[in-house]
Design a protein around this motif. Structure first.
Motif, PDB file in Angstrom:
ATOM      1  N   TYR A 308       0.844  -1.204   0.000  1.00 23.75           N
ATOM      2  CA  TYR A 308       0.000   0.000   0.000  1.00 23.75           C
ATOM      3  C   TYR A 308       0.872   1.244   0.000  1.00 23.75           C
ATOM      4  O   TYR A 308       2.027   1.220   0.443  1.00 23.75           O
ATOM      5  CB  TYR A 308      -0.918   0.006   1.228  1.00 23.75           C
ATOM      6  N   ARG A 310      -0.109   5.258  -1.906  1.00 26.38           N
ATOM      7  CA  ARG A 310      -0.886   6.475  -2.187  1.00 26.38           C
ATOM      8  C   ARG A 310      -2.388   6.342  -1.930  1.00 26.38           C
ATOM      9  O   ARG A 310      -3.051   7.325  -1.627  1.00 26.38           O
ATOM     10  CB  ARG A 310      -0.697   6.882  -3.647  1.00 26.38           C
ATOM     11  N   GLN A 311      -2.916   5.139  -2.090  1.00 29.93           N
ATOM     12  CA  GLN A 311      -4.365   4.979  -1.972  1.00 29.93           C
ATOM     13  C   GLN A 311      -4.813   4.610  -0.563  1.00 29.93           C
ATOM     14  O   GLN A 311      -6.008   4.578  -0.282  1.00 29.93           O
ATOM     15  CB  GLN A 311      -4.859   3.886  -2.943  1.00 29.93           C
ATOM     16  N   SER A 312      -3.867   4.317   0.294  1.00 34.59           N
ATOM     17  CA  SER A 312      -4.227   3.796   1.614  1.00 34.59           C
ATOM     18  C   SER A 312      -4.540   4.919   2.600  1.00 34.59           C
ATOM     19  O   SER A 312      -3.876   5.960   2.609  1.00 34.59           O
ATOM     20  CB  SER A 312      -3.073   2.944   2.151  1.00 34.59           C
ATOM     21  N   LYS A 313      -5.568   4.700   3.402  1.00 34.07           N
ATOM     22  CA  LYS A 313      -5.852   5.666   4.471  1.00 34.07           C
ATOM     23  C   LYS A 313      -4.904   5.421   5.633  1.00 34.07           C
ATOM     24  O   LYS A 313      -4.455   6.345   6.306  1.00 34.07           O
ATOM     25  CB  LYS A 313      -7.306   5.511   4.945  1.00 34.07           C
ATOM     26  N   HIS A 316      -0.789   6.300   4.824  1.00 40.78           N
ATOM     27  CA  HIS A 316      -0.821   6.986   3.519  1.00 40.78           C
ATOM     28  C   HIS A 316       0.570   7.521   3.141  1.00 40.78           C
ATOM     29  O   HIS A 316       1.156   8.324   3.865  1.00 40.78           O
ATOM     30  CB  HIS A 316      -1.827   8.138   3.608  1.00 40.78           C
ATOM     31  N   ASP A 318       2.482   9.298   0.007  1.00 41.58           N
ATOM     32  CA  ASP A 318       2.350   9.934  -1.301  1.00 41.58           C
ATOM     33  C   ASP A 318       3.440  11.001  -1.449  1.00 41.58           C
ATOM     34  O   ASP A 318       4.455  10.783  -2.117  1.00 41.58           O
ATOM     35  CB  ASP A 318       0.932  10.530  -1.416  1.00 41.58           C
TER      36      ASP A 318
END
Lengths: 346, 346
Positions: A308, A310-313, A316, A318
């Protein structure tokens, strides 16, 4: 003296045999010796050879070797480590959040009103979508109900008891068994080279203190984290500390360098993280001039752990992933760089 | 064999002489040995024999000796020390306040308006009565003007430069030379017995950090103190911390146990203080059950240092003096208990 030929020959044979044995012993001991020496000299045995491992070892060597242009005196060798996703697992939900949800369930009999009150209703029904939708406000209510209203000692005992029984849903192992073996090696290696290792986590300082000493070798006073307000009170004449349902400090993002400065009083020369919550700490650490180390753990191993970014809460990653390339931080690819993921419990 | 009598007699004499010499050597070496052992075994040479010295040594022995019923494991051996009046001088005004006043004078050319603005006007004119009358609000303005608006690194450098030149008005010595020799011995003695020593001070954490490592052997991360708000900022792309003119935490009175818990994460088993600002810490430390040590330094030596307690604004000691008797804390009478007051600079 001249021996009879057959004796001479057998003697020569014997000598050859002995020579061969001795030679073998010598060769073997050299080989064994060097293997042993090699094993001893590899401080990160759970790391595959590669850029990441080399970067860590080269940095430690450069700042600790006498006469090195990058030498840093021992007291200045401060290294900070994020906790969730850097030292232990953070998926599918942060461990401390799993603790909070379990505590809501455990405390529910004392709060019959929770059956009809959000976000508690959702927690009791295991309705993760509604919990997520409750956002920060909902999370704050859960934290208040599960982390406050007790003394720090009582809170730590509750966490300890929970850790002793709670299991990770995927691995069916205690959460404190899901710490990363390669990172334990980094902690030990840096300490063996005169570093003081600190945790700098967005998680709760009192939560982490419960297991940090035993699992990471990091004592409570070397844990920096988020906190709720604590108040001194006299209860029945006894001086007590009491945890209030009110945020004191958020040790995340731009708050992390502030927490580190406040707590340690020295700017780290090495920082390890795995999410955008570590961005400012990595920048503040590495952009100070002098030889510095910034490390970003990239979760790339869906098979052995999770993949995981960029898309993970949760965790996160990024901006810090972009910055890693620009600022020449060391990017650890868990799948490629780590031979083992989790530490076996001693 | 029978020797002739004169030889026999001289031989006997010789034997006696040898015996006497050997006896002397034995006695002498026992005496010397025990003196050396005694010298080595006195960890607090600047303390006169008496109740206070005995209480400290008995406590340390009781919690560290194997098999002692009061034994405390090394990681739990946390001792906290107040700074002003406990580890160094605090009269006639707190050292940090002397720093602030000097900083106002140094910064005055950049602030022409201060000539007509209180409390700065009073500082520039050396009018202590007006400064005192300005109270907390005035003090906050002075702190804001002299402690904020810079990075922690810049602030520490300013303090360092000031300490290198400023002199105490009575002793004409650097302030960091006016640390108490008997307390340095206590710090070293406790550390030699596995204690971790922390400062827990109402003074500014960043101020104390400047000299605590060199003078007390206490590293920055083991200093707990008051603080102003610090903020993370990017300035011209560079990540920086910046000190704001706003109180963050007051580590005094009931705030001190809170600061200790927050910073150390363990309740101390020994606490040293000298004023009512240490009352709650002494109570919280000693009323936890188990063998504990509470020490109150009583300034009783007007000749060598200062004598003050209930009437003094600086280092006000009233309630904690009452409590010392009730709670069986060790009261140190500086005049009676300390052979030396100040440490000579190495």
């Amino acid at each position: 003296m001249r021996l009879p030929r057959h004796i001479e020959r057998s003697s020569r044979t014997l000598t050859s045999v002995w020579c061969a044995i001795v030679a073998w012993i010598v060769v073997a001991s050299i080989l064994c010796g060097s293997t042993a020496a090699w094993a001893q000299s590899d401080p990160l045995p759970s790391w595959n050879e590669g850029v990441a491992k080399r970067a860590i070892i080269e940095f430690v060597t450069a700042v600790t070797r006498d006469g090195s242009p990058d030498f840093v005196a021992a007291p200045e060798r401060v290294a900070t480590f994020d906790n969730d996703g850097t030292l232990w697992i953070e998926q599918p939900i942060y461990v401390q959040f799993a603790f909070a949800l379990d505590r809501v369930k455990a405390l529910a009999p004392l709060h019959p009103e929770w059956k009809d009150k959000q976000p508690f209703k959702a927690v009791l029904e295991g309705d993760m979508a509604t919990i997520a939708a409750a956002g920060e406000h909902g999370a704050a209510e859960i934290v208040a109900a599960t982390h406050a209203g007790v003394s720090p000692e009582e809170f730590r005992q509750t966490v300890k008891d929970w850790l002793a029984t709670a299991k990770h849903p995927r691995y069916n192992r205690r959460y404190d068994e899901l710490v990363y073996q390669p990172m334990l090696e980094v902690l030990a290696y840096m300490r063996a080279n005169g570093f003081k290792t600190f945790i700098a986590s967005g998680g709760g300082i009192e939560f982490i203190r419960v297991f940090a000493e035993e699992r990471y070798g990091i004592p409570p006073e070397q844990v920096v984290g988020s906190s709720i307000v604590t108040k001194f009170e006299r209860r029945d004449g006894r001086p007590t500390l009491f945890r209030l349902p009110q945020v004191n400090f958020v040790d995340d993002g731009p708050g992390k360098p502030v927490g580190i400065e406040q707590h340690i009083g020295r700017r780290p020369i090495a920082a390890f993280g795995n999410s955008d919550g570590d961005l400012e700490t990595l920048q503040w650490t590495t952009m100070a001039g002098g030889r510095r180390l910034g490390v970003v753990i990239h979760h790339t191993d869906a098979e052995r752990e999770y993949a995981y970014d960029r898309q993970s809460k949760v965790g996160h990653l990024d901006e810090a992933l972009e910055a890693a390339a620009l600022d020449r931080w060391t990017l650890v690819d868990m799948k490629r760089d780590w031979k083992t993921i989790f530490a076996s419990r001693q």
